[in-house]
Enzyme design. Sequence first.
Site, PDB file in Angstrom:
ATOM      1  N   ARG A  24      -2.219 -14.151  26.568  1.00 36.45           N
ATOM      2  CA  ARG A  24      -1.507 -14.142  27.847  1.00 36.45           C
ATOM      3  C   ARG A  24      -1.967 -13.046  28.801  1.00 36.45           C
ATOM      4  NH1 ARG A  24       4.521 -12.561  25.503  1.00 36.45           N
ATOM      5  NH2 ARG A  24       3.993 -10.467  24.811  1.00 36.45           N
TER       6      ARG A  24
ATOM      7  N   HIS B  98     -31.985   9.446  13.237  1.00 34.31           N
ATOM      8  CA  HIS B  98     -32.812   8.529  14.015  1.00 34.31           C
ATOM      9  C   HIS B  98     -33.567   7.565  13.117  1.00 34.31           C
ATOM     10  CE1 HIS B  98     -34.925   7.348  17.623  1.00 34.31           C
ATOM     11  NE2 HIS B  98     -36.061   7.413  16.956  1.00 34.31           N
TER      12      HIS B  98
ATOM     13  N   LYS C  89      -9.304 -10.838   4.540  1.00 33.45           N
ATOM     14  CA  LYS C  89      -9.869 -10.971   5.902  1.00 33.45           C
ATOM     15  C   LYS C  89     -11.269 -10.397   5.958  1.00 33.45           C
ATOM     16  CE  LYS C  89      -9.823  -7.706   8.434  1.00 33.45           C
ATOM     17  NZ  LYS C  89      -8.803  -7.111   9.253  1.00 33.45           N
TER      18      LYS C  89
ATOM     19  N   CYS D  61      -5.939  -7.201   5.194  1.00 35.94           N
ATOM     20  CA  CYS D  61      -7.235  -6.497   5.294  1.00 35.94           C
ATOM     21  C   CYS D  61      -8.293  -6.990   4.316  1.00 35.94           C
ATOM     22  CB  CYS D  61      -7.056  -5.006   5.034  1.00 35.94           C
ATOM     23  SG  CYS D  61      -5.481  -4.323   5.517  1.00 35.94           S
TER      24      CYS D  61
ATOM     25  N   GLY E  34       1.960 -11.269  16.653  1.00 38.38           N
ATOM     26  CA  GLY E  34       2.621 -10.057  16.209  1.00 38.38           C
ATOM     27  C   GLY E  34       3.343 -10.238  14.881  1.00 38.38           C
TER      28      GLY E  34
ATOM     29  N   SER F  51       0.822  -1.217   0.000  1.00 37.76           N
ATOM     30  CA  SER F  51       0.000   0.000   0.000  1.00 37.76           C
ATOM     31  C   SER F  51       0.855   1.266   0.000  1.00 37.76           C
ATOM     32  CB  SER F  51      -0.900   0.024   1.234  1.00 37.76           C
ATOM     33  OG  SER F  51      -1.592  -1.184   1.339  1.00 37.76           O
TER      34      SER F  51
ATOM     35  N   TYR G  74      -4.965  -7.809  17.318  1.00 37.99           N
ATOM     36  CA  TYR G  74      -5.894  -7.623  16.193  1.00 37.99           C
ATOM     37  C   TYR G  74      -6.176  -8.959  15.485  1.00 37.99           C
ATOM     38  CZ  TYR G  74      -5.160  -2.481  15.800  1.00 37.99           C
ATOM     39  OH  TYR G  74      -5.116  -1.129  15.988  1.00 37.99           O
TER      40      TYR G  74
ATOM     41  N   GLU H 278       8.651  -5.488  -6.731  1.00 38.66           N
ATOM     42  CA  GLU H 278       7.835  -6.299  -5.819  1.00 38.66           C
ATOM     43  C   GLU H 278       8.055  -7.769  -6.194  1.00 38.66           C
ATOM     44  OE1 GLU H 278       5.758  -6.046  -3.078  1.00 38.66           O
ATOM     45  OE2 GLU H 278       5.625  -8.214  -3.365  1.00 38.66           O
TER      46      GLU H 278
ATOM     47  N   GLU I  85      -9.642 -11.117  15.443  1.00 39.11           N
ATOM     48  CA  GLU I  85     -10.381 -11.149  14.172  1.00 39.11           C
ATOM     49  C   GLU I  85     -10.492 -12.575  13.632  1.00 39.11           C
ATOM     50  OE1 GLU I  85      -8.459  -8.320  11.573  1.00 39.11           O
ATOM     51  OE2 GLU I  85      -9.538  -6.624  12.467  1.00 39.11           O
TER      52      GLU I  85
ATOM     53  N   GLY J  81      -3.940 -12.380  21.520  1.00 32.79           N
ATOM     54  CA  GLY J  81      -5.126 -11.560  21.787  1.00 32.79           C
ATOM     55  C   GLY J  81      -5.041 -10.190  21.158  1.00 32.79           C
TER      56      GLY J  81
ATOM     57  N   THR K 224      -2.505   0.069   7.191  1.00 33.80           N
ATOM     58  CA  THR K 224      -2.456   0.404   5.769  1.00 33.80           C
ATOM     59  C   THR K 224      -2.664   1.898   5.482  1.00 33.80           C
ATOM     60  OG1 THR K 224      -3.126  -1.785   5.099  1.00 33.80           O
ATOM     61  CG2 THR K 224      -3.639  -0.022   3.554  1.00 33.80           C
TER      62      THR K 224
ATOM     63  N   CYS L  76      -1.841  -6.102   2.774  1.00 36.23           N
ATOM     64  CA  CYS L  76      -3.241  -5.673   2.894  1.00 36.23           C
ATOM     65  C   CYS L  76      -4.109  -6.307   1.827  1.00 36.23           C
ATOM     66  CB  CYS L  76      -3.312  -4.149   2.821  1.00 36.23           C
ATOM     67  SG  CYS L  76      -4.998  -3.536   2.778  1.00 36.23           S
TER      68      CYS L  76
ATOM     69  N   ARG M 189      -4.596  -5.488  24.152  1.00 35.80           N
ATOM     70  CA  ARG M 189      -3.829  -4.580  24.994  1.00 35.80           C
ATOM     71  C   ARG M 189      -3.625  -3.265  24.248  1.00 35.80           C
ATOM     72  NH1 ARG M 189       1.723  -4.010  25.896  1.00 35.80           N
ATOM     73  NH2 ARG M 189       2.195  -5.795  24.576  1.00 35.80           N
TER      74      ARG M 189
ATOM     75  N   GLU N 252     -26.395   7.841  16.546  1.00 35.26           N
ATOM     76  CA  GLU N 252     -26.918   9.074  17.151  1.00 35.26           C
ATOM     77  C   GLU N 252     -26.558   9.171  18.633  1.00 35.26           C
ATOM     78  OE1 GLU N 252     -31.263   9.470  17.505  1.00 35.26           O
ATOM     79  OE2 GLU N 252     -31.410   7.309  17.199  1.00 35.26           O
TER      80      GLU N 252
HETATM   81  P1  NDP Z   1      -0.623  -7.527  17.871  1.00 35.41           P
HETATM   82  O1  NDP Z   1       0.600  -6.820  18.243  1.00 35.41           O
HETATM   83  O2  NDP Z   1      -1.876  -6.764  17.634  1.00 35.41           O
HETATM   84  O3  NDP Z   1      -0.948  -8.633  18.979  1.00 35.41           O
HETATM   85  C1  NDP Z   1      -0.028  -9.628  19.290  1.00 35.41           C
HETATM   86  C2  NDP Z   1      -0.614 -10.539  20.337  1.00 35.41           C
HETATM   87  O4  NDP Z   1       0.272 -11.631  20.549  1.00 35.41           O
HETATM   88  C3  NDP Z   1      -0.801  -9.864  21.683  1.00 35.41           C
HETATM   89  O5  NDP Z   1      -1.947 -10.413  22.282  1.00 35.41           O
HETATM   90  C4  NDP Z   1       0.478 -10.267  22.413  1.00 35.41           C
HETATM   91  O6  NDP Z   1       0.327 -10.289  23.800  1.00 35.41           O
HETATM   92  C5  NDP Z   1       0.661 -11.667  21.910  1.00 35.41           C
HETATM   93  N1  NDP Z   1       2.026 -12.176  21.994  1.00 35.41           N
HETATM   94  C6  NDP Z   1       3.163 -11.583  21.577  1.00 35.41           C
HETATM   95  N2  NDP Z   1       4.220 -12.396  21.755  1.00 35.41           N
HETATM   96  C7  NDP Z   1       3.733 -13.522  22.320  1.00 35.41           C
HETATM   97  C8  NDP Z   1       4.326 -14.733  22.752  1.00 35.41           C
HETATM   98  N3  NDP Z   1       5.638 -14.934  22.634  1.00 35.41           N
HETATM   99  N4  NDP Z   1       3.522 -15.672  23.291  1.00 35.41           N
HETATM  100  C9  NDP Z   1       2.195 -15.479  23.392  1.00 35.41           C
HETATM  101  N5  NDP Z   1       1.572 -14.363  22.991  1.00 35.41           N
HETATM  102  C10 NDP Z   1       2.336 -13.391  22.467  1.00 35.41           C
HETATM  103  O7  NDP Z   1      -0.232  -8.386  16.588  1.00 35.41           O
HETATM  104  P2  NDP Z   1      -1.092  -9.136  15.501  1.00 35.41           P
HETATM  105  O8  NDP Z   1      -0.235 -10.241  15.028  1.00 35.41           O
HETATM  106  O9  NDP Z   1      -2.457  -9.446  15.982  1.00 35.41           O
HETATM  107  O10 NDP Z   1      -1.222  -8.047  14.357  1.00 35.41           O
HETATM  108  C11 NDP Z   1      -0.070  -7.383  13.872  1.00 35.41           C
HETATM  109  C12 NDP Z   1      -0.377  -5.973  13.493  1.00 35.41           C
HETATM  110  O11 NDP Z   1      -1.059  -5.942  12.257  1.00 35.41           O
HETATM  111  C13 NDP Z   1      -1.291  -5.223  14.454  1.00 35.41           C
HETATM  112  O12 NDP Z   1      -0.620  -4.723  15.554  1.00 35.41           O
HETATM  113  C14 NDP Z   1      -1.843  -4.144  13.552  1.00 35.41           C
HETATM  114  O13 NDP Z   1      -0.901  -3.108  13.490  1.00 35.41           O
HETATM  115  C15 NDP Z   1      -1.947  -4.841  12.222  1.00 35.41           C
HETATM  116  N6  NDP Z   1      -3.324  -5.340  11.970  1.00 35.41           N
HETATM  117  C16 NDP Z   1      -4.346  -4.442  11.903  1.00 35.41           C
HETATM  118  C17 NDP Z   1      -5.640  -4.870  11.671  1.00 35.41           C
HETATM  119  C18 NDP Z   1      -6.732  -3.877  11.611  1.00 35.41           C
HETATM  120  O14 NDP Z   1      -6.460  -2.689  11.429  1.00 35.41           O
HETATM  121  N7  NDP Z   1      -8.001  -4.280  11.792  1.00 35.41           N
HETATM  122  C19 NDP Z   1      -5.965  -6.284  11.482  1.00 35.41           C
HETATM  123  C20 NDP Z   1      -4.811  -7.136  11.606  1.00 35.41           C
HETATM  124  C21 NDP Z   1      -3.545  -6.675  11.829  1.00 35.41           C
HETATM  125  P3  NDP Z   1       0.672  -9.012  24.717  1.00 35.41           P
HETATM  126  O15 NDP Z   1      -0.468  -8.064  24.558  1.00 35.41           O
HETATM  127  O16 NDP Z   1       0.809  -9.585  26.055  1.00 35.41           O
HETATM  128  O17 NDP Z   1       1.965  -8.456  24.176  1.00 35.41           O
END
Ligand code: NDP
Length: 465
Positions: A199, A436, A51, A48, A262, A15, A178, A35, A182, A176, A311, A43, A205, A441
């Site tokens: 975790r 409404h 998904k 995106c 992540g 993007s 994004y 590329e 999702e 836990g 993106t 994306c 978070r 609203e």
């Molecule tokens: P995130 O950073 O959002 O979340 C990572 C998750 O993995 C957290 O819950 C984190 O826990 C956990 N985690 C990290 N390391 C470990 C480990 N070693 N063991 C267990 N759990 C772990 O990453 P995502 O992969 O979900 O997404 C990546 C990025 O992509 C997002 O941050 C966002 O920027 C982008 N994205 C955006 C979307 C949107 O706009 N709708 C959709 C999808 C992706 P903790 O919180 O404890 O660190």
Amino acid sequence: MAGYDFDLFVIGGGSGGVRCARIAAGHGARVGVAEGRHWGGTCVNVGCVPKKIMVQAAEYGQWIEDAAAFGWTGATKGEHDWSVLREARDREVARLSGLYRRMLEGAGATVFENNATFVDAHTLQVGEQRVTAEKIVIAVGGHPIRPDLPGVECGLISDDLFTLEKRPERAVVIGGGYIGVEFACLLHGLGVDVRLTYRQKLPLRGFDQEIREALAEALAANGIQVHAGQKIESLGAAGDGRIVTLASGQLLEGDVVFLAVGREPATKNLGLEAAGVAVDDKGAVRVDADQRTSQAHIFAIGDVTDRVNLTPVATAVGHALADTLFGGGPRHASFDNVPKAVFSAPPIGSVGLTEEEAAERGPTEVYVTRFNPMRHTITKRAGRRALMKLLVDAETRVILGAHMLGEDAPEILQGVAVAVVNGLTKEQFDRTIGIHPTAAEEFVTLRSPARRVGDPQAAETEEAA
Ligand code: NDP
């Protein structure tokens, strides 16, 4: 300048890279762009777009069930045909990916279907070719992390969802954030038996605490088995299935396990050392406020810089950079108040400060409403309650943050974000007549604060209608 093959070479056709290359070419620069995998990047191809199509597929399943309450007879939910969805989704992805490439060519950029690596600070190896450029933009994005866990090779990464041949019966999702949230929701909506483990005590978070709590309630109410506050011990295979062992000793079984822990910048194998481009300890390219790397003529944009990895941010930054370099004036994209959405069920939209951040900053009025959307007063479906909140600076009355969990939240928050980005006050919201009957609203009819936070006199006040 005439001594170089290109005025600008962009590495990466996602993007950010495509927007930067296209705009620069439009300003008359001689632009090359490389590329090696798929035009449109994460994306369009493994993020995106596919998904969201799968999220929409999941929503139809719910709507078929809900239709009966509105009098529709004969609408029964049969089996979901994964192959139909897959074909429709992949067709749309291919269309968009092709469009990205054609837009580049239409703008006059030279397109290379290969990875590019640095030979030196002005020279790149692109497949068999060697090219030189006066300025270079690194826009190679990131890729999913595989954590260091025994048996991790049994796990799938987010890219793999889009190549699955058939719907798994059971899935375990780790993470836990994004993607974890999702994926858990869309798979569950498509009929997969989902276990989600993370975790922290709550998902997402960094989001507003009350929204996180409401999401956790919704996940459980919708039938996703949530294992919160859990560390992972290992992954393993058992026949065709997979087993995740939690540190508590509990075993989670699935046909597939998705690792959603992540993403990391894709800077390995780029030859950055040869160009003298510095990276941080996570491998992200270090940039200043002008997107400039440690080399004055080399820039980086998007996820490879690991700032706000979304993106529209990469696109805005890429566009501003092209305008700055070739459009005759400096321009910056703002990283303030970037609106965010999570396509969970129900989805989340969010802009500005969370309640916790606002309280840290100073006296804040917190306006909150929770309600069952009209649709679900009819369907009686659980797990669809909406939560909306506004955070208001108690002194200036400026809206500091707006958050929503509920159907259409991302659509609604886009408009609210315009108001928050432009510093509107609570009174300016209140002056706006509601549309409404809508959920939206509520954002202009929140009368009394539920509480005040962030000052020594903070006292809970009763939420009034
Ligand atoms: P995130 O950073 O959002 O979340 C990572 C998750 O993995 C957290 O819950 C984190 O826990 C956990 N985690 C990290 N390391 C470990 C480990 N070693 N063991 C267990 N759990 C772990 O990453 P995502 O992969 O979900 O997404 C990546 C990025 O992509 C997002 O941050 C966002 O920027 C982008 N994205 C955006 C979307 C949107 O706009 N709708 C959709 C999808 C992706 P903790 O919180 O404890 O660190």
